[in-house]
Design an enzyme around this catalytic site. Structure first.
Site, PDB file in Angstrom:
ATOM      1  N   ASN A  70     -10.254  -0.219   0.526  1.00  0.00           N
ATOM      2  CA  ASN A  70      -8.801  -0.112   0.515  1.00  0.00           C
ATOM      3  C   ASN A  70      -8.390  -0.746  -0.934  1.00  0.00           C
ATOM      4  OD1 ASN A  70      -6.118  -0.817   0.586  1.00  0.00           O
ATOM      5  ND2 ASN A  70      -6.432  -1.206   2.872  1.00  0.00           N
ATOM      6  N   CYS A  83       0.895  -1.062   0.078  1.00  0.00           N
ATOM      7  CA  CYS A  83       0.060  -0.083   0.053  1.00  0.00           C
ATOM      8  C   CYS A  83       0.995   1.467   0.126  1.00  0.00           C
ATOM      9  CB  CYS A  83      -1.048   0.168   1.238  1.00  0.00           C
ATOM     10  SG  CYS A  83      -2.015  -1.275   1.331  1.00  0.00           S
ATOM     11  N   HIS A  91      -3.241   6.981   2.051  1.00  0.00           N
ATOM     12  CA  HIS A  91      -3.609   5.815   1.683  1.00  0.00           C
ATOM     13  C   HIS A  91      -5.060   5.437   2.467  1.00  0.00           C
ATOM     14  CE1 HIS A  91      -4.240   1.524   0.973  1.00  0.00           C
ATOM     15  NE2 HIS A  91      -3.790   1.191   2.308  1.00  0.00           N
TER      16      HIS A  91
HETATM   17  O1  UT7 Z   1      -3.746  -1.524   3.467  1.00  0.00           O
HETATM   18  C1  UT7 Z   1      -3.182  -2.262   4.616  1.00  0.00           C
HETATM   19  C2  UT7 Z   1      -3.437  -1.260   5.909  1.00  0.00           C
HETATM   20  N1  UT7 Z   1      -4.344  -1.727   6.732  1.00  0.00           N
HETATM   21  C3  UT7 Z   1      -4.897  -1.119   7.570  1.00  0.00           C
HETATM   22  O2  UT7 Z   1      -4.592   0.058   7.799  1.00  0.00           O
HETATM   23  C4  UT7 Z   1      -6.018  -1.889   8.456  1.00  0.00           C
HETATM   24  C5  UT7 Z   1      -5.936  -1.408   9.818  1.00  0.00           C
HETATM   25  N2  UT7 Z   1      -6.694  -1.937  10.889  1.00  0.00           N
HETATM   26  C6  UT7 Z   1      -7.965  -1.678  10.796  1.00  0.00           C
HETATM   27  O3  UT7 Z   1      -8.681  -0.710   9.770  1.00  0.00           O
HETATM   28  C7  UT7 Z   1      -9.105  -2.249  11.836  1.00  0.00           C
HETATM   29  O4  UT7 Z   1      -8.293  -2.985  12.939  1.00  0.00           O
HETATM   30  C8  UT7 Z   1     -10.329  -3.240  11.236  1.00  0.00           C
HETATM   31  C9  UT7 Z   1     -11.217  -2.328  10.603  1.00  0.00           C
HETATM   32  C10 UT7 Z   1      -9.584  -4.009  10.357  1.00  0.00           C
HETATM   33  C11 UT7 Z   1     -10.805  -3.709  12.538  1.00  0.00           C
HETATM   34  O5  UT7 Z   1     -11.268  -2.845  13.306  1.00  0.00           O
HETATM   35  P1  UT7 Z   1     -11.143  -2.874  15.004  1.00  0.00           P
HETATM   36  O6  UT7 Z   1     -12.033  -1.836  15.334  1.00  0.00           O
HETATM   37  O7  UT7 Z   1      -9.803  -3.190  15.224  1.00  0.00           O
HETATM   38  O8  UT7 Z   1     -12.159  -4.372  15.076  1.00  0.00           O
HETATM   39  P2  UT7 Z   1     -11.365  -5.681  15.806  1.00  0.00           P
HETATM   40  O9  UT7 Z   1     -10.630  -6.378  14.859  1.00  0.00           O
HETATM   41  O10 UT7 Z   1     -10.976  -5.302  17.312  1.00  0.00           O
HETATM   42  O11 UT7 Z   1     -12.958  -6.495  15.981  1.00  0.00           O
HETATM   43  C12 UT7 Z   1     -13.733  -5.963  16.844  1.00  0.00           C
HETATM   44  C13 UT7 Z   1     -14.939  -7.170  17.051  1.00  0.00           C
HETATM   45  C14 UT7 Z   1     -14.550  -8.610  17.042  1.00  0.00           C
HETATM   46  O12 UT7 Z   1     -15.323  -9.426  17.668  1.00  0.00           O
HETATM   47  P3  UT7 Z   1     -15.139  -9.662  19.213  1.00  0.00           P
HETATM   48  O13 UT7 Z   1     -13.795 -10.573  19.132  1.00  0.00           O
HETATM   49  O14 UT7 Z   1     -14.978  -8.346  20.070  1.00  0.00           O
HETATM   50  O15 UT7 Z   1     -16.438 -10.283  19.463  1.00  0.00           O
HETATM   51  C15 UT7 Z   1     -14.543  -9.227  15.514  1.00  0.00           C
HETATM   52  O16 UT7 Z   1     -14.550 -10.578  15.662  1.00  0.00           O
HETATM   53  O17 UT7 Z   1     -15.634  -7.004  15.592  1.00  0.00           O
HETATM   54  C16 UT7 Z   1     -15.548  -8.386  15.079  1.00  0.00           C
HETATM   55  N3  UT7 Z   1     -15.421  -8.220  13.570  1.00  0.00           N
HETATM   56  C17 UT7 Z   1     -16.284  -8.191  12.604  1.00  0.00           C
HETATM   57  N4  UT7 Z   1     -17.866  -8.022  12.828  1.00  0.00           N
HETATM   58  C18 UT7 Z   1     -18.609  -7.711  11.871  1.00  0.00           C
HETATM   59  C19 UT7 Z   1     -14.174  -8.295  12.908  1.00  0.00           C
HETATM   60  N5  UT7 Z   1     -14.606  -8.102  11.666  1.00  0.00           N
HETATM   61  C20 UT7 Z   1     -15.855  -7.842  11.281  1.00  0.00           C
HETATM   62  C21 UT7 Z   1     -16.799  -7.687  10.385  1.00  0.00           C
HETATM   63  N6  UT7 Z   1     -18.229  -7.601  10.723  1.00  0.00           N
HETATM   64  N7  UT7 Z   1     -16.460  -7.651   9.108  1.00  0.00           N
END
Ligand code: UT7
Length: 330
Positions: free
Chosen positions: A285, A114, A255
């Site tokens: 993305n 990226c 990005h």
């Molecule tokens: O281009 C490369 C660069 N990449 C990035 O910049 C990505 C950077 N990271 C992010 O943007 C965020 O970390 C994400 C959007 C990927 C995730 O957001 P988050 O607020 O960090 O969520 P999380 O991973 O802490 O997940 C929170 C909850 C989890 O459930 P529990 O364990 O709290 O019960 C996940 O299982 O949300 C759940 N979850 C979802 N729920 C519904 C994860 N993905 C999903 C989903 N739909 N798609």
């Protein structure tokens, strides 16, 4: 006088026609429009069909950029393709060269995930500043849908496909005002699209690793933390090199990974929200394409005007990150 400065004279972009919105995606994995929108800002993404190719969307974006620059493909000296998803692992830049009819241009791929567009911008500038080349086409393009695990809701909701391009030309004054590039391979495990080999015996006593690339895996939380901390630092450094204070920035062009990252970086840098370019609601993305795609959109909508100062920053797998501060227009 020899022209050893760099100016960006054209931009273009292209995305596949097929769109998939969050509601539709929730038919496939357990997710919701509400979760995806509130956690990422993404509403829909474009996806390439089997009959579409990276070279085709890249060439379409390139054609627009070349037209805006007011040159012909035959005048290009160099074509750089920033991508992690080539049609051909040997490289796809030469196919773009052929499709454009850029007969004089040397063409090669550059991979920095990226960050690829920012790394490519700086690479292109070096060839111009040394007087080697005058007209460079830089394309950032990715079809990550080919490599996404469509069963993994933590990653599949994030990515989309697209291409963006710019033409950089030699100029008397230099509009690439400052840059900073960084890599940290010790954190490589945070975001991968890695090759997995299985041992295959060729003859008695001679084994090779024969396998394939595995779908994208990402530790979202770690990448999020990395981006919010490192991106402001690298933009600060690029601004310092440009001898500019942050209030001189007209546009923050990051990005497009997550609206929350855009907001947090802007807040840390004290850049007001109306200066933050964002298109990830429509495209998600798009990896190496995301910065030039957003740039071209903002240029064509008349947001970015000639003379505007843009602070661009890419970040992602590698890990890699970098920033470039440049002034738009001739
Ligand atoms: O281009 C490369 C660069 N990449 C990035 O910049 C990505 C950077 N990271 C992010 O943007 C965020 O970390 C994400 C959007 C990927 C995730 O957001 P988050 O607020 O960090 O969520 P999380 O991973 O802490 O997940 C929170 C909850 C989890 O459930 P529990 O364990 O709290 O019960 C996940 O299982 O949300 C759940 N979850 C979802 N729920 C519904 C994860 N993905 C999903 C989903 N739909 N798609």
């Amino acid at each position: 006088m020899q022209k050893l400065g760099v100016v960006i004279t054209g931009s273009g972009s292209a995305t596949p026609a097929t769109a998939l919105d969050n509601q539709e995606l929730s038919q496939r994995v357990e997710t919701s429009d509400e979760w995806i929108r509130s956690r990422t800002g993404i509403r829909a993404r474009r996806l390439a069909t089997a009959s579409e190719s990276l070279s085709a969307i890249a060439t379409q974006a390139a054609t627009e950029a070349i037209a805006m620059a007011g040159i012909t493909p035959a005048e290009l000296d160099l074509i750089l393709l920033a991508t992690s998803t080539p049609d051909d692992l040997f490289g796809t830049a030469c196919q773009i060269q052929a499709q454009l009819g850029a007969t004089k241009a040397v063409a090669f791929d550059l991979t920095a995930a990226c960050s690829g567009f920012v790394f490519g911008l700086v690479t292109a500038a070096q060839y111009i500043r040394t007087g080697v080349y005058q007209n460079v086409l830089l394309v950032g393009a990715d079809i990550l849908s080919r490599w996404v695990d469509w069963e993994d809701r933590r990653t599949c909701v994030l990515f989309g496909d697209g291409a963006g391009a710019v033409v950089l030309q030699a100029n008397e004054s230099d509009r690439l005002l400052g840059f900073e590039l960084k890599s940290d391979g010790t954190e490589n495990r945070c975001l991968n699209l890695s090759y997995k080999a299985q041992s295959k015996q060729l003859i008695q006593g001679v084994n090779i690793g024969h396998g394939t690339y595995q779908p994208i895996t990402m530790n979202g939380k770690e990448v999020y933390r990395f981006a919010v901390q490192r991106v402001p630092e690298v933009i600060d450094k690029a601004l310092f090199r440009a001898n500019l204070s942050v209030d001189k920035v007209d546009w923050l062009l990051l990005h497009q990974a997550n609206q929350r990252i855009l907001d947090a970086v802007a807040e840390r840098l004290k850049i007001p929200p109306h200066k933050v370019i964002s298109n990830l609601a429509h495209y998600g993305n798009t990896s190496a394409a995301s910065i030039p795609l957003a740039l071209d959109g903002a240029v064509r909508q008349g947001q970015i005007q000639s003379g505007d100062i843009i602070a661009a920053s890419g970040f992602g797998a590698g890990l890699t990150w970098g920033a470039a501060v440049f002034q738009w227009g001739r």
